[in-house]
Design a protein around this motif. Structure first.
Motif, PDB file in Angstrom:
ATOM      1  N   THR A 173       0.801  -1.220   0.000  1.00 14.42           N
ATOM      2  CA  THR A 173       0.000   0.000   0.000  1.00 14.42           C
ATOM      3  C   THR A 173       0.835   1.271   0.000  1.00 14.42           C
ATOM      4  O   THR A 173       0.298   2.348  -0.247  1.00 14.42           O
ATOM      5  CB  THR A 173      -0.926   0.006   1.234  1.00 14.42           C
ATOM      6  N   LYS A 174       2.122   1.143   0.275  1.00 11.25           N
ATOM      7  CA  LYS A 174       2.988   2.321   0.336  1.00 11.25           C
ATOM      8  C   LYS A 174       4.424   1.868   0.104  1.00 11.25           C
ATOM      9  O   LYS A 174       4.791   0.752   0.441  1.00 11.25           O
ATOM     10  CB  LYS A 174       2.846   2.984   1.712  1.00 11.25           C
ATOM     11  N   LYS A 175       5.241   2.764  -0.442  1.00  8.50           N
ATOM     12  CA  LYS A 175       6.650   2.478  -0.660  1.00  8.50           C
ATOM     13  C   LYS A 175       7.331   2.168   0.684  1.00  8.50           C
ATOM     14  O   LYS A 175       7.178   2.931   1.640  1.00  8.50           O
ATOM     15  CB  LYS A 175       7.290   3.705  -1.313  1.00  8.50           C
ATOM     16  N   ALA A 176       8.044   1.047   0.758  1.00  7.63           N
ATOM     17  CA  ALA A 176       8.691   0.630   2.007  1.00  7.63           C
ATOM     18  C   ALA A 176      10.112   1.186   2.064  1.00  7.63           C
ATOM     19  O   ALA A 176      11.020   0.682   1.406  1.00  7.63           O
ATOM     20  CB  ALA A 176       8.703  -0.883   2.119  1.00  7.63           C
ATOM     21  N   VAL A 177      10.286   2.244   2.838  1.00  9.31           N
ATOM     22  CA  VAL A 177      11.613   2.830   3.073  1.00  9.31           C
ATOM     23  C   VAL A 177      11.778   3.043   4.582  1.00  9.31           C
ATOM     24  O   VAL A 177      10.798   3.129   5.314  1.00  9.31           O
ATOM     25  CB  VAL A 177      11.809   4.159   2.314  1.00  9.31           C
ATOM     26  N   GLY A 178      13.018   3.117   5.025  1.00 11.43           N
ATOM     27  CA  GLY A 178      13.266   3.273   6.454  1.00 11.43           C
ATOM     28  C   GLY A 178      13.093   1.953   7.178  1.00 11.43           C
ATOM     29  O   GLY A 178      13.196   0.875   6.592  1.00 11.43           O
ATOM     30  N   LEU A 179      12.794   2.022   8.457  1.00  8.99           N
ATOM     31  CA  LEU A 179      12.600   0.839   9.284  1.00  8.99           C
ATOM     32  C   LEU A 179      11.147   0.386   9.188  1.00  8.99           C
ATOM     33  O   LEU A 179      10.233   1.165   9.444  1.00  8.99           O
ATOM     34  CB  LEU A 179      12.947   1.150  10.746  1.00  8.99           C
ATOM     35  N   ILE A 180      10.961  -0.874   8.824  1.00  9.81           N
ATOM     36  CA  ILE A 180       9.620  -1.451   8.720  1.00  9.81           C
ATOM     37  C   ILE A 180       9.505  -2.544   9.779  1.00  9.81           C
ATOM     38  O   ILE A 180      10.395  -3.383   9.910  1.00  9.81           O
ATOM     39  CB  ILE A 180       9.364  -2.054   7.324  1.00  9.81           C
ATOM     40  N   GLU A 237       8.035   3.856   9.961  1.00 10.89           N
ATOM     41  CA  GLU A 237       8.345   4.670  11.145  1.00 10.89           C
ATOM     42  C   GLU A 237       7.306   5.764  11.405  1.00 10.89           C
ATOM     43  O   GLU A 237       7.207   6.263  12.526  1.00 10.89           O
ATOM     44  CB  GLU A 237       9.732   5.300  10.987  1.00 10.89           C
ATOM     45  N   GLN A 238       6.520   6.106  10.399  1.00  4.04           N
ATOM     46  CA  GLN A 238       5.474   7.110  10.559  1.00  4.04           C
ATOM     47  C   GLN A 238       4.148   6.479  11.014  1.00  4.04           C
ATOM     48  O   GLN A 238       3.141   7.164  11.155  1.00  4.04           O
ATOM     49  CB  GLN A 238       5.250   7.883   9.252  1.00  4.04           C
ATOM     50  N   GLY A 239       4.168   5.170  11.217  1.00  3.82           N
ATOM     51  CA  GLY A 239       2.957   4.479  11.651  1.00  3.82           C
ATOM     52  C   GLY A 239       2.008   4.131  10.511  1.00  3.82           C
ATOM     53  O   GLY A 239       0.856   3.768  10.746  1.00  3.82           O
ATOM     54  N   GLU A 240       2.493   4.206   9.278  1.00  6.96           N
ATOM     55  CA  GLU A 240       1.661   3.928   8.104  1.00  6.96           C
ATOM     56  C   GLU A 240       1.873   2.484   7.641  1.00  6.96           C
ATOM     57  O   GLU A 240       2.999   1.995   7.623  1.00  6.96           O
ATOM     58  CB  GLU A 240       2.037   4.870   6.967  1.00  6.96           C
TER      59      GLU A 240
END
Length: 152
Positions: A91-98, A133-136
């Motif tokens: 649903t969203k581009k996976a960047v950063g810590l997942i 990391e943004q809770g998305e």
């Protein structure tokens, strides 16, 4: 033998080296919940500068499978486990810590009970949600696990 986060991460290093190299790590494990993290970096990226879907799949699978392993060990029975199907939605581009979280530990209890009592294989579907990391939510997975009492 008790299944701990440290033991599972050591298992990962020796038995699933591709996940280990890509940075997949079990962070939390109890009888109902598992949390697995993986950080987007060069080794696990796709050509679009986000995390490759297969890396997300490995992390999501571990969040479900770690609970299954823990409960099988606690049963003190010889039970096989196998992923028989899976689905993923992005649903969203996976960047950063997942972080991938599964809270379906309760589902495995009945399946293990039935396979121990009857000797017949059982299947369950466990969900894992990937959150940035943004809770998305970045992805959602469903893994169908088959468990069966091993023949003596």
């Amino acid at each position: 033998m008790q299944v701990t986060v440290k033991k599972m991460n050591t298992f990962l290093m020796f038995k699933l080296p591709s996940a280990f190299i890509c940075g997949v790590k079990l962070k939390e494990l109890d009888s109902q919940k598992a949390v697995v993290s993986v950080k987007h970096k060069w080794i696990n990226q796709n050509p679009f500068n986000s995390m490759y879907f297969a890396v997300q799949s490995m992390a999501a699978e571990l969040s479900t499978g770690a609970i299954v392993i823990k409960k099988i060990k606690e049963s003190n029975k010889k039970i096989s486990m196998l992923v028989t199907n899976h689905q993923g939605a992005f649903t969203k581009k996976a960047v950063g810590l997942i972080k991938f979280t599964c809270t379906d530990g309760f589902l495995i209890d009945e399946a293990l009970k039935k396979t121990i009592e009857t000797g017949e294989g059982q299947t369950i579907i466990m969900k894992s949600i990937g959150i940035n990391e943004q809770g998305e939510q970045v992805s959602k997975y469903e893994f169908e696990w088959s468990v069966k009492l091993k023949s003596q």
